[in-house]
Design a protein around this motif. Structure first.
Motif, PDB file in Angstrom:
ATOM      1  N   PRO A   8       0.813  -1.223   0.000  1.00 50.67           N
ATOM      2  CA  PRO A   8       0.000   0.000   0.000  1.00 50.67           C
ATOM      3  C   PRO A   8       0.846   1.273   0.000  1.00 50.67           C
ATOM      4  N   ALA A   9       1.977   1.232   0.693  1.00 53.76           N
ATOM      5  CA  ALA A   9       2.862   2.401   0.690  1.00 53.76           C
ATOM      6  C   ALA A   9       3.418   2.636  -0.714  1.00 53.76           C
ATOM      7  N   ALA A  10       3.743   1.559  -1.411  1.00 56.04           N
ATOM      8  CA  ALA A  10       4.209   1.691  -2.791  1.00 56.04           C
ATOM      9  C   ALA A  10       3.094   2.214  -3.694  1.00 56.04           C
ATOM     10  N   GLY A  11       1.858   1.806  -3.430  1.00 57.09           N
ATOM     11  CA  GLY A  11       0.717   2.307  -4.189  1.00 57.09           C
ATOM     12  C   GLY A  11       0.507   3.796  -3.982  1.00 57.09           C
ATOM     13  N   VAL A  12       0.632   4.253  -2.749  1.00 60.37           N
ATOM     14  CA  VAL A  12       0.520   5.687  -2.462  1.00 60.37           C
ATOM     15  C   VAL A  12       1.626   6.442  -3.178  1.00 60.37           C
ATOM     16  N   ALA A  13       2.848   5.919  -3.099  1.00 60.43           N
ATOM     17  CA  ALA A  13       3.977   6.574  -3.767  1.00 60.43           C
ATOM     18  C   ALA A  13       3.775   6.620  -5.282  1.00 60.43           C
ATOM     19  N   ALA A  14       3.240   5.544  -5.861  1.00 62.79           N
ATOM     20  CA  ALA A  14       2.991   5.518  -7.304  1.00 62.79           C
ATOM     21  C   ALA A  14       1.920   6.530  -7.694  1.00 62.79           C
ATOM     22  N   CYS A  15       0.876   6.659  -6.882  1.00 64.78           N
ATOM     23  CA  CYS A  15      -0.184   7.635  -7.170  1.00 64.78           C
ATOM     24  C   CYS A  15       0.346   9.062  -7.068  1.00 64.78           C
ATOM     25  N   LEU A  16       1.145   9.328  -6.052  1.00 65.43           N
ATOM     26  CA  LEU A  16       1.717  10.671  -5.904  1.00 65.43           C
ATOM     27  C   LEU A  16       2.697  10.975  -7.026  1.00 65.43           C
ATOM     28  N   ALA A  17       3.481   9.979  -7.429  1.00 66.17           N
ATOM     29  CA  ALA A  17       4.394  10.171  -8.565  1.00 66.17           C
ATOM     30  C   ALA A  17       3.617  10.452  -9.842  1.00 66.17           C
ATOM     31  N   LEU A  18       2.497   9.778 -10.026  1.00 67.75           N
ATOM     32  CA  LEU A  18       1.653  10.016 -11.192  1.00 67.75           C
ATOM     33  C   LEU A  18       1.116  11.442 -11.189  1.00 67.75           C
ATOM     34  N   LEU A  19       0.700  11.923 -10.046  1.00 64.68           N
ATOM     35  CA  LEU A  19       0.203  13.298  -9.964  1.00 64.68           C
ATOM     36  C   LEU A  19       1.302  14.310 -10.272  1.00 64.68           C
ATOM     37  N   VAL A  20       2.521  14.033  -9.831  1.00 64.20           N
ATOM     38  CA  VAL A  20       3.652  14.920 -10.129  1.00 64.20           C
ATOM     39  C   VAL A  20       3.949  14.915 -11.626  1.00 64.20           C
ATOM     40  N   THR A  73     -10.800  -6.473   1.191  1.00 58.65           N
ATOM     41  CA  THR A  73     -11.740  -5.604   0.484  1.00 58.65           C
ATOM     42  C   THR A  73     -11.018  -4.409  -0.128  1.00 58.65           C
ATOM     43  N   VAL A  74     -10.159  -3.788   0.657  1.00 63.78           N
ATOM     44  CA  VAL A  74      -9.409  -2.632   0.174  1.00 63.78           C
ATOM     45  C   VAL A  74      -8.492  -3.034  -0.979  1.00 63.78           C
ATOM     46  N   ALA A  75      -7.871  -4.181  -0.870  1.00 56.10           N
ATOM     47  CA  ALA A  75      -6.982  -4.642  -1.937  1.00 56.10           C
ATOM     48  C   ALA A  75      -7.757  -4.892  -3.227  1.00 56.10           C
ATOM     49  N   GLY A  76      -8.948  -5.448  -3.113  1.00 61.29           N
ATOM     50  CA  GLY A  76      -9.784  -5.672  -4.295  1.00 61.29           C
ATOM     51  C   GLY A  76     -10.219  -4.374  -4.950  1.00 61.29           C
ATOM     52  N   VAL A  77     -10.637  -3.417  -4.134  1.00 62.39           N
ATOM     53  CA  VAL A  77     -11.035  -2.108  -4.661  1.00 62.39           C
ATOM     54  C   VAL A  77      -9.834  -1.424  -5.317  1.00 62.39           C
ATOM     55  N   ALA A  78      -8.685  -1.505  -4.665  1.00 69.60           N
ATOM     56  CA  ALA A  78      -7.479  -0.880  -5.212  1.00 69.60           C
ATOM     57  C   ALA A  78      -7.073  -1.527  -6.535  1.00 69.60           C
ATOM     58  N   LEU A  79      -7.210  -2.827  -6.625  1.00 70.43           N
ATOM     59  CA  LEU A  79      -6.834  -3.515  -7.859  1.00 70.43           C
ATOM     60  C   LEU A  79      -7.755  -3.129  -9.012  1.00 70.43           C
ATOM     61  N   PRO A 126      -1.602  -0.422 -10.521  1.00 72.83           N
ATOM     62  CA  PRO A 126      -2.191  -1.761 -10.412  1.00 72.83           C
ATOM     63  C   PRO A 126      -1.165  -2.830 -10.021  1.00 72.83           C
ATOM     64  N   LEU A 127       0.099  -2.598 -10.323  1.00 72.46           N
ATOM     65  CA  LEU A 127       1.122  -3.544  -9.869  1.00 72.46           C
ATOM     66  C   LEU A 127       1.205  -3.545  -8.342  1.00 72.46           C
ATOM     67  N   SER A 128       1.188  -2.366  -7.750  1.00 68.36           N
ATOM     68  CA  SER A 128       1.195  -2.273  -6.286  1.00 68.36           C
ATOM     69  C   SER A 128      -0.066  -2.864  -5.684  1.00 68.36           C
ATOM     70  N   ALA A 129      -1.206  -2.584  -6.326  1.00 71.83           N
ATOM     71  CA  ALA A 129      -2.478  -3.132  -5.840  1.00 71.83           C
ATOM     72  C   ALA A 129      -2.500  -4.650  -5.969  1.00 71.83           C
ATOM     73  N   GLY A 130      -1.944  -5.174  -7.038  1.00 75.35           N
ATOM     74  CA  GLY A 130      -1.874  -6.621  -7.212  1.00 75.35           C
ATOM     75  C   GLY A 130      -0.990  -7.272  -6.161  1.00 75.35           C
ATOM     76  N   ALA A 131       0.122  -6.617  -5.850  1.00 78.86           N
ATOM     77  CA  ALA A 131       0.994  -7.137  -4.791  1.00 78.86           C
ATOM     78  C   ALA A 131       0.291  -7.100  -3.434  1.00 78.86           C
ATOM     79  N   PHE A 132      -0.457  -6.046  -3.204  1.00 76.09           N
ATOM     80  CA  PHE A 132      -1.209  -5.921  -1.964  1.00 76.09           C
ATOM     81  C   PHE A 132      -2.280  -7.012  -1.882  1.00 76.09           C
ATOM     82  N   ALA A 133      -2.979  -7.235  -2.996  1.00 77.10           N
ATOM     83  CA  ALA A 133      -4.022  -8.266  -3.016  1.00 77.10           C
ATOM     84  C   ALA A 133      -3.433  -9.653  -2.797  1.00 77.10           C
ATOM     85  N   SER A 134      -2.303  -9.927  -3.424  1.00 79.54           N
ATOM     86  CA  SER A 134      -1.702 -11.256  -3.252  1.00 79.54           C
ATOM     87  C   SER A 134      -1.172 -11.462  -1.835  1.00 79.54           C
ATOM     88  N   ALA A 135      -0.825 -10.381  -1.170  1.00 81.00           N
ATOM     89  CA  ALA A 135      -0.312 -10.500   0.197  1.00 81.00           C
ATOM     90  C   ALA A 135      -1.419 -10.720   1.223  1.00 81.00           C
TER      91      ALA A 135
END
Length: 137
Positions: A8-20, A73-79, A126-135
């Motif tokens: 999830p931390a990687a997902g947040v970082a990826a989203c913030l990087a995308l916004l930048v 649930t959060v991992a599914g929504v994120a994915l 989605p890569l971060s979300a997929g990793a989160f879901a698999s975990a």
């Protein structure tokens, strides 16, 4: 390293990087004229739809990281939302009029590949979300 906490931390970082990356042309092109508005408005929802989903996914990833909702649930929504984000980014990148890109100043030739950088960074979500879901599943 616990993947359920770091994904999830990687997902947040990826989203913030995308916004930048999405905001970069506003900050780096001094005299964009009207071409920048046309560039961002390309496609059905434009780059604003990509930015909106990125902001939404920051909240989703943080709710999973802080365990405010069930992690699966959060991992599914994120994915699902991450795949949607990537699809919107690809649709926007394909809809950009290439002729508009050549209207920018000579100092901003990097704008020719900016849309593909947006797609590349969006793919990290989605890569971060997929990793989160698999975990957590």
């Amino acid at each position: 390293m616990n993947l359920a906490e770091s994904a999830p931390a990687a997902g947040v970082a990826a989203c913030l990087a995308l916004l930048v990356v999405l905001a970069a042309p506003f900050l780096l092109i001094a005299d964009a004229g009207t071409g920048l508005g046309v560039y961002y408005a390309s496609g059905t929802v434009g780059a604003a739809g990509v930015a909106f989903l990125a902001i939404l996914l920051v909240v989703v990833f943080l709710s999973g990281r802080q365990e405010r909702r069930p992690a699966d649930t959060v991992a599914g929504v994120a994915l699902v939302a991450g795949v949607g984000l990537l699809a919107l980014a690809i649709a926007w990148a394909l809809a950009v009029d290439v002729q508009n890109l050549y209207s920018f100043p000579q100092s901003a030739t990097w704008i020719l590949w900016h849309r593909w950088l947006v797609v590349g960074v969006a793919a990290l979500v989605p890569l971060s979300a997929g990793a989160f879901a698999s975990a957590v599943v």
